[in-house]
Scaffold this active site. Structure first.
Site, PDB file in Angstrom:
ATOM      1  N   GLU A 320       0.833  -1.030   0.020  1.00  0.00           N
ATOM      2  CA  GLU A 320      -0.019  -0.105   0.004  1.00  0.00           C
ATOM      3  C   GLU A 320       0.916   1.334   0.073  1.00  0.00           C
ATOM      4  O   GLU A 320       0.644   2.094   0.799  1.00  0.00           O
ATOM      5  CB  GLU A 320      -0.910  -0.227   1.280  1.00  0.00           C
ATOM      6  CG  GLU A 320      -1.683  -1.281   1.367  1.00  0.00           C
ATOM      7  CD  GLU A 320      -2.468  -1.271   2.539  1.00  0.00           C
ATOM      8  OE1 GLU A 320      -3.607  -1.597   2.575  1.00  0.00           O
ATOM      9  OE2 GLU A 320      -2.093  -1.167   3.672  1.00  0.00           O
ATOM     10  N   CYS A 416     -10.492   0.642   7.929  1.00  0.00           N
ATOM     11  CA  CYS A 416      -9.774   1.693   8.463  1.00  0.00           C
ATOM     12  C   CYS A 416     -10.347   2.929   7.827  1.00  0.00           C
ATOM     13  O   CYS A 416     -10.506   4.129   8.421  1.00  0.00           O
ATOM     14  CB  CYS A 416      -8.395   1.808   8.330  1.00  0.00           C
ATOM     15  SG  CYS A 416      -7.791   1.313   6.581  1.00  0.00           S
TER      16      CYS A 416
HETATM   17  O1  FUB Z   1      -2.511  -0.779   9.572  1.00  0.00           O
HETATM   18  C1  FUB Z   1      -3.690  -0.217   9.824  1.00  0.00           C
HETATM   19  C2  FUB Z   1      -4.581   0.364   8.609  1.00  0.00           C
HETATM   20  O2  FUB Z   1      -4.789  -0.577   7.883  1.00  0.00           O
HETATM   21  C3  FUB Z   1      -3.463   1.300   7.722  1.00  0.00           C
HETATM   22  O3  FUB Z   1      -3.383   2.575   7.957  1.00  0.00           O
HETATM   23  C4  FUB Z   1      -4.202   0.983   6.383  1.00  0.00           C
HETATM   24  O4  FUB Z   1      -3.316   1.341   5.176  1.00  0.00           O
HETATM   25  C5  FUB Z   1      -4.477  -0.402   6.482  1.00  0.00           C
HETATM   26  O5  FUB Z   1      -3.407  -1.137   5.989  1.00  0.00           O
HETATM   27 ZN    ZN Z   2      -7.906   3.176   5.287  1.00  0.00          ZN
END
Ligand code: FUB
Ligand code: ZN
Length: 652
Positions: A320, A416
């Site tokens: 990501e 999230c």
């Molecule tokens: O790891 C916590 C959250 O989940 C991250 O900020 C998002 O990108 C997702 O991976």
């Molecule tokens: Zn998110």
């Protein structure tokens, strides 16, 4: 920073804030509390991603000993509840709702019940692995969740006066201080966030050690790049807390160098912008020039080389993450909603250090495009990933694009983004102005009424505008007689020209670092700003391989896109004329109150005369027809079912 508040009266934003209040908050509550059956989609094809009911509130009940059972969901699922509470807090500050407050109070009580005697709080570790607390900081998200609790606590206390939530947050912060503070064990979280939460707790309580702890975590990050690996080897139970994180590179966690030595945006995009937000917060609070210099360098790298035209960041699903300069593919990108939410936080934190219209420009770009695209117009479907080009068939059949959804899911295995979006939209009033000493800077244009206690006295500002439909803005500013006041009006980078009158007189001031600065002498002032809200063709520099030979349509802060629903299938066969003969249609229909844009275009379909896939250049048959292209604001895409979409279109 000057104390103050802003009440939004704006048509565009009131619709969103009402949506948060009446749809998002109740809906998200029902999902987090497992009250409704929703289809939970994995954010990409990966069998390790949870796809059953959320269980987020249930985890707290189990940790509190009220129910029995196991933890379910991501280890950081507690943060969904905290972000929901924070969104509820902002919504309550704007408009009290006794039922919501009662519910939110009960959530605070439940969180308190799940907290351990010594202040420790993480439902996953309390329920499943009590022996491993603070032992696998790389993946555990214990401090990440703590940071979200602190942010929620500050917001909820400010909104309702609830003291208990602050006591919980402080007890947790004190536990972290004992365990991992300057005199505790060496360690910091793999996912930055606690540093932001601690700064907010410091601002609320005035307790210096929260600021010190935030700075401590930043200063030790990257000092020992092997720290997480050593931690893994010392953990007698080698099973990872989160599967699949072992092979991730140091850059993913921003630990490849000390944070003050970092000068490019690396790794997981959300982590990076949360890190930068905290660094900018600490720089402002401590006057730390070295920290601020690092923030500036990373900012430059994002804005000049690694940001999409939509304000999206993160070019790959793998980690990501950011990739490398000018690598901005449109159909495999990530552009997580949370990453743009975090970019808005970073921009705001930078404005608090130094006035530069570019911070407002980026804030606006991210907010009006990728952030808003994160929610459907019904407030009950959400994008995690925000593509600039989608073909639903590829999303369904190309395993490399399983993360690129063509419609917003009802909920996600990793949730999230939805509550992150809710908390930002519910607090957008805090982004309109940056008021400091004798200066008040206008970052965003939206109808609102504000008052600020400046160093030199009180000021009141009223903004009236039809933004982003119209570019006309009227500001009325009242101050005390003789009070010194400088107003900074952001002239957006998308505005080629502007017209300004101050108390009836034309003003020809030239913007300095993106702001026209007005030293106001009168007690009552009227400022009229006219920004050229009209369609424009935008192009990318040649280094952006995916955009070469293409253009995007923009109107003011909004980026536009083509959708199959308006233009038919095979958007890749369309091109826009260099003289597009734009026409605008203001409408209030299924996509809400928007200005749609039409432009002159061509549809070309070519095929080899002799059949097959390929043919000689002079043996191609071409069907070519004129087509009026219809563009809609990017944030409104995917509200009419699954269909193709493209921001960039070939030029003739
Ligand atoms: O790891 C916590 C959250 O989940 C991250 O900020 C998002 O990108 C997702 O991976
Ligand atoms: Zn998110």
């Amino acid at each position: 920073m000057a104390e103050g508040n802003t009440k939004i009266t704006d048509r565009f934003w009131t619709r969103y804030r009402e949506l948060v209040r009446s749809e998002m908050i109740p809906y998200q509550w029902k999902v987090l509390n497992d009250e409704i059956d929703v289809r939970i989609e994995r954010e990409r094809d990966d069998a390790h991603i949870p796809n059953k009911k959320s269980h987020a509130l249930e985890n707290f009940r189990i940790a509190a000993g009220k129910h029995s059972g196991h933890h379910y969901g991501w280890v950081f699922q507690d943060s969904d509840v905290y972000k929901w509470l924070e969104a509820a807090a902002y919504s309550l500050s704007e408009k009290m709702d006794e039922n919501l407050k009662k519910l939110a109070d009960s959530v605070v009580d439940l969180i308190g019940d799940a907290q351990e005697e010594d202040g420790y709080l993480s439902t996953y570790f309390t329920i499943e692995e009590p022996d491993r607390k603070f032992r696998r900081l790389r993946e555990s998200h214990e401090l990440y969740c703590a940071g979200h609790l602190m942010e929620a606590a500050v917001a909820y206390n400010r909104a309702t006066g609830n003291r208990k939530v602050v006591e919980i947050a402080e007890k947790l912060a004190d536990c972290i201080w004992r365990e991992l503070g300057p005199e505790g064990r060496y360690g910091f979280d793999g996912h930055e966030e606690v540093e932001i939460g601690l700064m907010k707790l410091y601002q609320l309580t005035g307790k210096e050690r929260y600021r010190e702890l935030s700075r401590h975590f930043l200063m030790i990050r990257g000092e020992d790049p092997d720290f997480f690996e050593k931690e893994r080897q010392n953990d007698p139970d080698r099973k990872p807390v989160i599967h699949g994180m072992d092979p991730l590179p140091l850059r993913y966690y921003q630990i490849h160098k000390k944070v003050v030595d970092q000068d490019t945006a690396e790794g997981h995009a959300v982590r990076l912008v949360y890190l930068c937000t905290a660094m900018a917060d600490v720089a402002a609070a401590c006057g730390d020039e070295i920290m601020l210099a690092a923030c500036r360098k990373i900012w430059r790298n994002i804005v000049d080389r690694r940001m999409y035209i939509t304000g999206g960041i993160g070019s790959t699903v793998h980690g990501e993450a950011f990739t490398f300069d000018y690598d901005l593919p449109n159909d495999t990108m990530y552009c997580e909603t949370c990453a743009s939410v975090g970019l808005v936080f970073f921009a705001k934190a930078m404005m608090e250090n130094e006035a530069d219209g570019e911070y407002g420009d980026v804030m606006e770009r991210a907010l009006y495009n990728t952030v808003l695209s994160g929610t459907a117009l019904d407030g009950k479907h959400f994008f995690y990933v925000n593509p600039l080009e989608v073909n639903p068939v590829s999303s369904a059949l190309d395993p490399g694009k399983s993360h690129v959804k063509a419609v917003r899911p009802e909920w996600l295995g990793c949730a999230c983004c939805p509550p992150n979006l809710a908390r930002l939209l519910a607090s957008v009033d805090q982004y309109v102005y940056t008021a400091r000493e004798d200066c008040c800077f206008v970052n965003l244009y939206m109808s609102s009424e504000s008052c600020f206690s400046m160093k030199s006295g009180e000021i009141r500002i009223r903004q009236e505008t039809g933004y982003p439909v119209s570019g006309k803005i009227r500001l009325q500013l009242e101050k005390e007689a003789g009070q010194k006041l400088r107003l900074g009006l952001r002239i957006p980078s998308w505005a080629r020209t502007f017209a300004l009158t101050v108390n009836g007189e034309a003003c020809r001031a030239v913007p300095e670092k993106g702001f026209v600065l007005l030293d106001l002498q009168e007690e009552k002032n009227e400022i009229l700003l006219d920004l050229p809200m009209k369609p424009e063709l935008w192009r990318a520099r040649a280094d952006l391989r995916s955009d070469i030979g293409k253009a995007a349509v923009g109107r003011g802060p909004l980026v536009y896109c083509l959708e199959e629903a308006d233009n038919g299938k095979d958007l890749h066969m369309l091109s826009i004329k260099r003289d597009p003969d734009f026409a605008e249609q203001e409408e209030d229909g299924e996509l809400g109150h928007i200005v749609a844009i039409t432009a002159a275009g061509i549809r070309r379909k070519t095929a080899p005369v002799r059949g097959g896939l390929y043919g000689f250049d002079d043996e191609m048959r071409e069907e070519k027809e004129e087509q009026r292209l219809r563009f809609i604001p990017y944030y409104t895409w995917a509200n009419r079912g699954s269909n193709e979409m493209s921001v960039w279109v070939r030029t003739e």
